[in-house]
Design an enzyme around this catalytic site. Structure first.
Site, PDB file in Angstrom:
ATOM      1  N   GLU A  46       0.829  -1.199   0.000  1.00 13.78           N
ATOM      2  CA  GLU A  46       0.000   0.000   0.000  1.00 13.78           C
ATOM      3  C   GLU A  46       0.873   1.263   0.000  1.00 13.78           C
ATOM      4  O   GLU A  46       1.841   1.367   0.753  1.00 13.78           O
ATOM      5  CB  GLU A  46      -0.886  -0.018   1.251  1.00 13.78           C
ATOM      6  CG  GLU A  46      -1.759   1.196   1.447  1.00 13.78           C
ATOM      7  CD  GLU A  46      -2.544   1.129   2.743  1.00 13.78           C
ATOM      8  OE1 GLU A  46      -3.512   1.897   2.877  1.00 13.78           O
ATOM      9  OE2 GLU A  46      -2.199   0.296   3.623  1.00 13.78           O
ATOM     10  N   LYS A 115      -9.194   2.564  -2.259  1.00 14.96           N
ATOM     11  CA  LYS A 115      -9.463   1.982  -0.948  1.00 14.96           C
ATOM     12  C   LYS A 115     -10.832   2.443  -0.434  1.00 14.96           C
ATOM     13  O   LYS A 115     -11.147   3.630  -0.459  1.00 14.96           O
ATOM     14  CB  LYS A 115      -8.358   2.388   0.022  1.00 14.96           C
ATOM     15  CG  LYS A 115      -8.423   1.727   1.392  1.00 14.96           C
ATOM     16  CD  LYS A 115      -7.170   2.078   2.203  1.00 14.96           C
ATOM     17  CE  LYS A 115      -7.142   1.398   3.557  1.00 14.96           C
ATOM     18  NZ  LYS A 115      -5.892   1.692   4.302  1.00 14.96           N
ATOM     19  N   CYS A 172      -5.397  -2.940   2.258  1.00 13.98           N
ATOM     20  CA  CYS A 172      -5.189  -3.020   3.712  1.00 13.98           C
ATOM     21  C   CYS A 172      -6.471  -3.183   4.514  1.00 13.98           C
ATOM     22  O   CYS A 172      -7.008  -4.284   4.617  1.00 13.98           O
ATOM     23  CB  CYS A 172      -4.382  -1.823   4.193  1.00 13.98           C
ATOM     24  SG  CYS A 172      -3.586  -2.132   5.793  1.00 13.98           S
ATOM     25  N   SER A 354      -7.477 -61.802   7.258  1.00 15.04           N
ATOM     26  CA  SER A 354      -6.565 -62.461   6.317  1.00 15.04           C
ATOM     27  C   SER A 354      -5.102 -62.302   6.679  1.00 15.04           C
ATOM     28  O   SER A 354      -4.253 -63.019   6.148  1.00 15.04           O
ATOM     29  CB  SER A 354      -6.790 -61.887   4.913  1.00 15.04           C
ATOM     30  OG  SER A 354      -6.382 -60.531   4.870  1.00 15.04           O
ATOM     31  N   GLY A 355      -4.794 -61.328   7.535  1.00 16.90           N
ATOM     32  CA  GLY A 355      -3.386 -61.013   7.785  1.00 16.90           C
ATOM     33  C   GLY A 355      -2.876 -59.942   6.852  1.00 16.90           C
ATOM     34  O   GLY A 355      -1.684 -59.628   6.850  1.00 16.90           O
ATOM     35  N   ASP A 358      -5.941 -54.367   4.939  1.00 20.98           N
ATOM     36  CA  ASP A 358      -7.316 -53.891   5.061  1.00 20.98           C
ATOM     37  C   ASP A 358      -8.072 -54.548   6.208  1.00 20.98           C
ATOM     38  O   ASP A 358      -8.745 -53.880   6.991  1.00 20.98           O
ATOM     39  CB  ASP A 358      -8.067 -54.110   3.746  1.00 20.98           C
ATOM     40  CG  ASP A 358      -7.597 -53.184   2.641  1.00 20.98           C
ATOM     41  OD1 ASP A 358      -6.953 -52.180   2.972  1.00 20.98           O
ATOM     42  OD2 ASP A 358      -7.882 -53.463   1.466  1.00 20.98           O
ATOM     43  N   SER A 359      -7.984 -55.883   6.312  1.00 17.76           N
ATOM     44  CA  SER A 359      -8.704 -56.551   7.401  1.00 17.76           C
ATOM     45  C   SER A 359      -8.080 -56.212   8.749  1.00 17.76           C
ATOM     46  O   SER A 359      -8.784 -56.168   9.766  1.00 17.76           O
ATOM     47  CB  SER A 359      -8.720 -58.069   7.179  1.00 17.76           C
ATOM     48  OG  SER A 359      -7.407 -58.613   7.216  1.00 17.76           O
ATOM     49  N   ASN A 438     -12.595 -65.866  -7.831  1.00 21.69           N
ATOM     50  CA  ASN A 438     -13.805 -65.317  -7.227  1.00 21.69           C
ATOM     51  C   ASN A 438     -14.593 -66.357  -6.432  1.00 21.69           C
ATOM     52  O   ASN A 438     -15.309 -66.009  -5.486  1.00 21.69           O
ATOM     53  CB  ASN A 438     -14.695 -64.699  -8.293  1.00 21.69           C
ATOM     54  CG  ASN A 438     -14.138 -63.392  -8.826  1.00 21.69           C
ATOM     55  OD1 ASN A 438     -13.236 -62.812  -8.222  1.00 21.69           O
ATOM     56  ND2 ASN A 438     -14.655 -62.933  -9.949  1.00 21.69           N
ATOM     57  N   THR A 474     -14.365 -58.750  -5.500  1.00 24.21           N
ATOM     58  CA  THR A 474     -15.256 -59.742  -6.100  1.00 24.21           C
ATOM     59  C   THR A 474     -16.698 -59.341  -5.836  1.00 24.21           C
ATOM     60  O   THR A 474     -17.108 -59.216  -4.675  1.00 24.21           O
ATOM     61  CB  THR A 474     -14.992 -61.139  -5.508  1.00 24.21           C
ATOM     62  OG1 THR A 474     -13.647 -61.514  -5.793  1.00 24.21           O
ATOM     63  CG2 THR A 474     -15.941 -62.165  -6.098  1.00 24.21           C
ATOM     64  N   LYS A 599     -20.098 -51.819  -9.267  1.00 27.52           N
ATOM     65  CA  LYS A 599     -19.801 -52.344  -7.921  1.00 27.52           C
ATOM     66  C   LYS A 599     -19.994 -51.273  -6.859  1.00 27.52           C
ATOM     67  O   LYS A 599     -20.378 -51.562  -5.725  1.00 27.52           O
ATOM     68  CB  LYS A 599     -18.363 -52.881  -7.871  1.00 27.52           C
ATOM     69  CG  LYS A 599     -18.119 -54.085  -8.759  1.00 27.52           C
ATOM     70  CD  LYS A 599     -16.675 -54.563  -8.676  1.00 27.52           C
ATOM     71  CE  LYS A 599     -16.432 -55.740  -9.601  1.00 27.52           C
ATOM     72  NZ  LYS A 599     -15.022 -56.197  -9.581  1.00 27.52           N
TER      73      LYS A 599
END
Length: 638
Positions: A46, A115, A172, A354-355, A358-359, A438, A474, A599
């Site tokens: 300014e 301004k 400003c 499953s190990g 995600d699970s 599947n 699946t 899906k």
């Protein structure tokens, strides 16, 4: 500027109060420096032509004429540059003095903004010199060799070549009031707001100022560039810090150190901002206020992006932020599941363990939900269902994990039942095709559903957001559950959530979680190799999840085109993947994303956690038979 990127800058020159010739020279130097760095629009503080702290010298004709000449000198000295410059000065119109911002390009002043809000409290006494600009202000003014221009309070500057590049100006105090001019400017189409400021520094003000700018850029879905007066202004009664800030949609992209006169540069994306405004129907275009529009031209070039976008947009890069984000996400998932369990009044849940990642995350979330409900964790029934592709590593980890959490573990070997099923339908068990894969997934889901019926409980879904995007599930197998806790968690984030849990636990639980984190991602539907190790690695088949998550984020969150995503990915993953690899997996991503929508159209309930989700009842609606042709055609043209 290709793809909507524009490089902008805020600069604080080393000024001398009331020395317009010196100040013009400094501004010209900074404009040229910015131009060499690819900047297309630069903003200065300014009253930067004269200095903000001139006091009653603002009433002197010599200073006012010197300011006009300085603007003409700046315009002439930068006429050969493809850059827009915004400078501040005092300007007299019909006996009234205004605090204005002049916009310069190609040797001419394109226009000027005055301004509106003139502070006259505490250390400020601007009403002694300046007149507030009313909405009706519209005057033609002259800058000598730089030509005539329109001065008005409602002014938008628009780029002829880039429809989404429009900017407005505040000065400003205009930022600090309740009804900021930037609201009308943004609603009139301005995607960037520049603020020429002379904000003196007092304790705590810098952080407040930064938060104010972040919030304003977020609420207006704009980029906000704040150029502040700094060292060189008079320190007779105040100190100025040169606190320059550039923010976009609530995120600070660049910030200067205070008390160091600096130039900051950032790449803002005006196309992304317009997409956000289009997406948010509550952003209403202003049709009531009349704005004067001044147009300017810029040569179309490809902006050299200074900072590569993060490789993992779903994952914070700072450890403190990552830890707090992980805690927040796990809590959100757990609260979602807790609410569902409490609503239906069950005390048992079933998880196919499953190990894998995600699970494991689904189990972690379920344990947290049970803790919140005060339920016995024996009500969490972890079922491991080894079959043709199960390896000792994942099987052992699943068992250890269930036991370490104190849940109920049950093993149901499905080899015999799957073999019988193959015999019933005439499937050769030596033919490892999609039916072979599947069939195992659907058998597991049938067992989980039936066990849930036996226990009066529900099946907890384990599939994540990345798998939903790619259709890597699946149909009516692992695709289905009663509540899918991971449905808005991308694979790259799943890894960090599991690691976060590992780092805050101890003993066998921690070591097991860490080993799961290091295990290759696999559905384990094909037999192990000769050494008993996983032979079917998901990322070898569908591509790296870090790429797919990257593609997904920018496609859905901001609506980027394939070519723009490809351009960004090359920058982000430079040295990790070749151009050909990125293009190959980008094509795979789009093909799978479009063909697998069916899906997602019937996916189970699950909590929304981040800004990207694929629930057909939430954020994303798409017909299952939508054609991918336009997107693939663009990819083919890259």
């Amino acid at each position: 500027m290709k793809d909507g990127f524009i490089k902008i800058a805020c600069a604080t020159p080393d000024i001398k109060v009331a020395d317009t010739e010196h100040n013009a020279t400094e501004i010209i130097r900074l404009i040229r420096e910015a131009n060499e760095k690819g900047v297309k629009i630069i903003c200065f503080p300014e009253l930067g032509i004269t200095g903000y702290t001139c006091g009653d010298l603002f009433l002197q004709d010599v200073l006012l004429k010197g300011a006009v000449k300085a603007v003409a000198d700046i315009a002439g000295a930068t006429a050969d540059l493809d850059i827009v410059s915004i400078v501040g000065l005092p300007y007299q119109v019909k006996g009234k003095l205004y605090n204005i911002a002049a916009v310069i390009k190609g040797g001419k002043v394109l226009g000027a903004t005055a301004k509106k809000n003139i502070p006259n409290y505490s250390e400020f006494y601007e009403l002694r010199h300046f007149t507030p600009a009313g909405d009706s202000l519209m005057e033609e003014i002259c800058f000598d060799a730089a030509g005539f221009a329109v001065l008005c309070s409602n002014h938008v500057f628009a780029c002829k070549e880039i429809s989404n590049l429009k900017f407005g100006i505040e000065i400003c105090e205009d930022l600090w009031v309740a009804d900021t001019p930037s609201v009308k400017l943004a609603k009139s189409g301005a995607t960037i707001i520049f603020n020429l400021s002379a904000s003196d520094e007092v304790i705590g003000k810098a952080n407040y100022r930064k938060n104010l700018i972040k919030a304003k850029s977020g609420s207006l879905l704009c980029a906000y560039a704040y150029a502040d007066a700094g060292v060189g202004e008079s320190t007779q009664d105040m100190v100025f810090a040169g606190h320059n800030i550039i923010a976009e949609n609530g995120t600070v992209y660049a910030e200067s150190k205070i008390f160091d006169n600096e130039m900051i540069i950032a790449d803002v994306d005006v196309d992304r901002l317009v997409h956000e405004r289009r997406r948010m129907n509550t952003f209403i275009v202003n049709t009531d206020c009349q704005f004067h529009e001044s147009k300017f031209s810029l040569k179309m070039t490809e902006t050299n992006l200074a900072v590569a976008p993060a490789k993992t947009p779903f994952v914070p890069t700072v450890k403190y932020d990552l830890d707090s984000r992980c805690e927040e996400i796990l809590t959100m998932q757990a609260v979602g599941l807790m609410t569902r369990i409490r609503h239906i009044g069950c005390k048992n849940v079933v998880i196919g363990l499953s190990g894998g990642l995600d699970s494991t995350l689904a189990l972690i979330v379920t344990v947290h939900a049970f803790d919140r409900l005060g339920l016995d964790k024996k009500g969490i029934h972890c079922i491991t269902m080894p079959c043709f592709g199960t390896t000792d590593r994942t099987y052992t980890n699943a068992c250890r994990l269930a036991e370490a959490y104190g849940t109920t573990l049950e093993e149901i070997n499905i080899k015999a039942s799957v073999s019988q099923h193959f015999e019933d339908i005439g499937q050769d068990s030596n033919n490892h095709d999609v039916t072979y894969e599947n069939g195992q997934a659907r058998e597991r889901t049938q067992i989980l559903m039936d066990k849930a019926n036996m226990l009066g409980g529900i099946v907890i879904g384990t599939g994540d957001l990345s798998e939903l995007a790619l259709g890597w599930a699946t149909y009516n197998g692992d695709h289905m559950s009663m509540y899918a806790v991971n449905s808005s968690i991308p694979k790259t984030l799943v890894r960090w959530l599991v690691e976060y849990e590992a780092n805050r636990t101890e003993g066998i639980l921690s070591s097991t979680l860490k080993d799961i984190f290091d295990t290759p991602v696999s559905p384990e539907l094909l037999p192990p190799d000769e050494d008993g190790k996983i032979s079917q690695k998901t990322e070898d088949l569908v591509g790296p999840y870090e790429l797919h998550d990257y593609f997904l984020y920018y496609m859905l969150r901001f609506g980027f085109s394939p070519s723009k995503i490809f351009r960004l990915a090359q920058k982000s993953f430079e040295g990790d993947y070749s151009r050909e690899e990125i293009l190959k997996w980008l094509k795979k991503f789009y093909w799978r994303f479009f063909t697998q929508q069916f899906k997602r159209s019937c996916m189970p309930d699950g909590p929304k956690v981040g800004t990207v989700t694929l629930s057909p009842r939430g954020d994303f609606r798409m017909p299952s038979d939508a054609a991918v042709n336009l997107w693939m055609k663009e990819i083919e043209m890259i």
